[in-house]
Design a protein around this motif. Sequence first.
Motif, mmCIF file in Angstrom:
data_model
loop_
_atom_site.group_PDB
_atom_site.id
_atom_site.type_symbol
_atom_site.label_atom_id
_atom_site.label_comp_id
_atom_site.label_asym_id
_atom_site.label_seq_id
_atom_site.Cartn_x
_atom_site.Cartn_y
_atom_site.Cartn_z
ATOM 1 N N ALA A 64 0.826 -1.203 0.000
ATOM 2 C CA ALA A 64 0.000 0.000 0.000
ATOM 3 C C ALA A 64 0.864 1.258 0.000
ATOM 4 C CB ALA A 64 -0.928 -0.003 1.213
ATOM 5 N N ARG A 65 1.981 1.217 0.710
ATOM 6 C CA ARG A 65 2.893 2.370 0.738
ATOM 7 C C ARG A 65 3.462 2.658 -0.642
ATOM 8 N NH1 ARG A 65 7.199 2.352 5.565
ATOM 9 N NH2 ARG A 65 7.680 4.298 4.491
ATOM 10 N N ARG A 66 3.793 1.609 -1.364
ATOM 11 C CA ARG A 66 4.315 1.819 -2.712
ATOM 12 C C ARG A 66 3.257 2.436 -3.617
ATOM 13 N NH1 ARG A 66 6.901 -3.068 -1.382
ATOM 14 N NH2 ARG A 66 5.278 -4.323 -2.341
ATOM 15 N N LYS A 75 -0.234 9.317 3.478
ATOM 16 C CA LYS A 75 -1.300 8.662 4.236
ATOM 17 C C LYS A 75 -1.980 7.614 3.364
ATOM 18 C CE LYS A 75 -3.369 10.711 7.499
ATOM 19 N NZ LYS A 75 -4.181 11.580 8.395
ATOM 20 N N LEU A 76 -2.104 6.410 3.905
ATOM 21 C CA LEU A 76 -2.691 5.309 3.150
ATOM 22 C C LEU A 76 -4.204 5.389 3.144
ATOM 23 C CD1 LEU A 76 -0.474 2.357 4.446
ATOM 24 C CD2 LEU A 76 -0.010 4.002 2.611
ATOM 25 N N ILE A 77 -4.793 5.062 2.003
ATOM 26 C CA ILE A 77 -6.243 5.033 1.839
ATOM 27 C C ILE A 77 -6.656 3.652 1.351
ATOM 28 C CG2 ILE A 77 -6.321 7.514 1.337
ATOM 29 C CD1 ILE A 77 -6.625 6.800 -1.630
ATOM 30 N N PRO A 78 -7.954 3.313 1.454
ATOM 31 C CA PRO A 78 -8.387 1.973 1.013
ATOM 32 C C PRO A 78 -7.995 1.634 -0.417
ATOM 33 C CG PRO A 78 -10.105 2.995 2.310
ATOM 34 C CD PRO A 78 -9.047 4.054 2.111
ATOM 35 N N GLY A 79 -7.934 2.636 -1.295
ATOM 36 C CA GLY A 79 -7.530 2.364 -2.670
ATOM 37 C C GLY A 79 -6.128 1.803 -2.755
ATOM 38 N N ASP A 80 -5.261 2.192 -1.818
ATOM 39 C CA ASP A 80 -3.896 1.650 -1.795
ATOM 40 C C ASP A 80 -3.910 0.178 -1.420
ATOM 41 O OD1 ASP A 80 -2.911 4.214 -2.365
ATOM 42 O OD2 ASP A 80 -2.890 4.732 -0.231
ATOM 43 N N LEU A 81 -4.843 -0.203 -0.556
ATOM 44 C CA LEU A 81 -4.990 -1.606 -0.180
ATOM 45 C C LEU A 81 -5.395 -2.437 -1.392
ATOM 46 C CD1 LEU A 81 -5.277 -3.956 1.832
ATOM 47 C CD2 LEU A 81 -7.558 -3.087 2.388
ATOM 48 N N LEU A 82 -6.347 -1.922 -2.151
ATOM 49 C CA LEU A 82 -6.782 -2.632 -3.353
ATOM 50 C C LEU A 82 -5.639 -2.761 -4.350
ATOM 51 C CD1 LEU A 82 -10.302 -1.024 -3.936
ATOM 52 C CD2 LEU A 82 -9.762 -3.187 -2.805
ATOM 53 N N SER A 83 -4.855 -1.698 -4.490
ATOM 54 C CA SER A 83 -3.724 -1.739 -5.424
ATOM 55 C C SER A 83 -2.690 -2.775 -4.984
ATOM 56 C CB SER A 83 -3.059 -0.358 -5.508
ATOM 57 O OG SER A 83 -3.944 0.591 -6.078
ATOM 58 N N ALA A 84 -2.429 -2.839 -3.673
ATOM 59 C CA ALA A 84 -1.447 -3.794 -3.164
ATOM 60 C C ALA A 84 -1.871 -5.221 -3.452
ATOM 61 C CB ALA A 84 -1.253 -3.583 -1.662
ATOM 62 N N ASP A 86 -4.050 -6.177 -5.743
ATOM 63 C CA ASP A 86 -4.141 -6.374 -7.187
ATOM 64 C C ASP A 86 -2.767 -6.675 -7.786
ATOM 65 O OD1 ASP A 86 -5.668 -6.247 -9.721
ATOM 66 O OD2 ASP A 86 -4.392 -4.511 -10.124
ATOM 67 N N ARG A 87 -1.724 -6.071 -7.225
ATOM 68 C CA ARG A 87 -0.381 -6.260 -7.751
ATOM 69 C C ARG A 87 0.286 -7.531 -7.227
ATOM 70 N NH1 ARG A 87 2.102 -0.099 -7.255
ATOM 71 N NH2 ARG A 87 0.394 0.942 -8.372
ATOM 72 N N ASN A 88 -0.173 -8.009 -6.100
ATOM 73 C CA ASN A 88 0.442 -9.195 -5.498
ATOM 74 C C ASN A 88 -0.658 -10.078 -4.937
ATOM 75 O OD1 ASN A 88 1.929 -11.120 -4.175
ATOM 76 N ND2 ASN A 88 3.083 -9.704 -2.893
ATOM 77 N N VAL A 89 -1.043 -11.094 -5.684
ATOM 78 C CA VAL A 89 -2.158 -11.947 -5.288
ATOM 79 C C VAL A 89 -1.860 -12.727 -4.015
ATOM 80 C CG1 VAL A 89 -1.490 -13.975 -6.628
ATOM 81 C CG2 VAL A 89 -3.926 -13.519 -6.222
ATOM 82 N N GLU A 90 -0.590 -12.841 -3.644
ATOM 83 C CA GLU A 90 -0.246 -13.512 -2.394
ATOM 84 C C GLU A 90 -0.873 -12.807 -1.191
ATOM 85 O OE1 GLU A 90 3.869 -14.417 -1.663
ATOM 86 O OE2 GLU A 90 4.316 -14.574 -3.789
ATOM 87 N N LEU A 91 -1.158 -11.519 -1.336
ATOM 88 C CA LEU A 91 -1.698 -10.731 -0.228
ATOM 89 C C LEU A 91 -3.216 -10.857 -0.106
ATOM 90 C CD1 LEU A 91 0.375 -7.452 -0.737
ATOM 91 C CD2 LEU A 91 0.926 -9.448 0.674
ATOM 92 N N GLU A 92 -3.839 -11.619 -0.960
ATOM 93 C CA GLU A 92 -5.295 -11.765 -0.910
ATOM 94 C C GLU A 92 -5.667 -12.773 0.179
ATOM 95 O OE1 GLU A 92 -9.021 -12.827 -3.881
ATOM 96 O OE2 GLU A 92 -7.086 -12.253 -4.732
ATOM 97 N N VAL A 93 -5.692 -12.284 1.396
ATOM 98 C CA VAL A 93 -6.006 -13.125 2.553
ATOM 99 C C VAL A 93 -7.178 -12.499 3.309
ATOM 100 C CG1 VAL A 93 -3.629 -13.926 2.794
ATOM 101 C CG2 VAL A 93 -4.358 -11.869 4.010
ATOM 102 N N GLY A 94 -7.735 -13.251 4.255
ATOM 103 C CA GLY A 94 -8.861 -12.732 5.027
ATOM 104 C C GLY A 94 -10.071 -12.442 4.171
ATOM 105 N N ASN A 95 -10.347 -13.320 3.216
ATOM 106 C CA ASN A 95 -11.379 -13.050 2.213
ATOM 107 C C ASN A 95 -12.763 -12.813 2.787
ATOM 108 O OD1 ASN A 95 -9.110 -13.867 0.819
ATOM 109 N ND2 ASN A 95 -10.256 -14.948 -0.764
ATOM 110 N N LYS A 96 -13.075 -13.409 3.942
ATOM 111 C CA LYS A 96 -14.415 -13.227 4.511
ATOM 112 C C LYS A 96 -14.677 -11.764 4.858
ATOM 113 C CE LYS A 96 -14.731 -17.891 6.515
ATOM 114 N NZ LYS A 96 -13.329 -18.298 6.232
#
Length: 259
Positions: A64-66, A75-84, A86-96
């Motif tokens: 998200a920082r990148r 300052k990080l925003i939710p869009g940065d979380l989505l970008s992170a 989207d760029r690294n599928v390994e981070l797709e955790v906590g799907n519920k």
Amino acid sequence: MTTQLACPERSGFETASVMDVSPFKPSLVKAVFRDVTSMHVSRSAAWAAASVTRTVLTEIIDGARRAAAEEARKKLIPGDLLSAIDRNVELEVGNKWYDHSPTFQGLAGVLYDAEGVIVPSRKRSRSRKPSAVVGAHRFEAGVKKLLRSQGATAVPAMVRDLDGIASVFLTDLARDAAMVVREGGVKRFGTVTLVMSGEPVPPPFLKDSLRAVSTRRGDGRTIGRDDILAATTIQLLGGNLRQRALTEAREATQNTSAS
């Protein structure tokens, strides 16, 4: 007693060990496990679970920082979380958590039932039954501490999403650890190697590491450190993040009592 551990730099940022930062205390980890299972959780297991959760969130925050840096924001925003993610599928955790958070709503498109009627989005549950979503607020202090340790700040909505992801991930980790104890090890597991175009292929995950978690020793009433490591191989499919989480969890529990 605090143990100083040296961890390698990642993505240009210095990171401290779970013992140094301790964003998620063993007492909090054990409280989450009590929501899932009546099994005893050893101290080393609690530290290992805290370490794995910290590793996952640290990687999400780094991504998200990148994304924020590309837009000259601090300052990080939710869009940065989505970008992170989207760029690294390994981070797709906590799907519920994704069904609960406004950040992720609509990403999968409009859902229709068998009659072609639009399915309304899931509303916030009013149930008092303990769950990963209902209990997500417990992680706010730890998330803020982790953000500070990474030199990052985030808007409240971003903190809320990190809360939720941490809660759901740790709850799923607890369920898988309990399953490992019941079944006597990991019966099926695999690894996914994710490589971007032009990047070198990372070294294969050590077969000995996978073999080590395929069977377990110990009684059937206690979740130990190795059970957490085994559960981690189930939760994290990406080879790089999985390897890092396992390594840091082992380091974090080197001098921790198993009781």
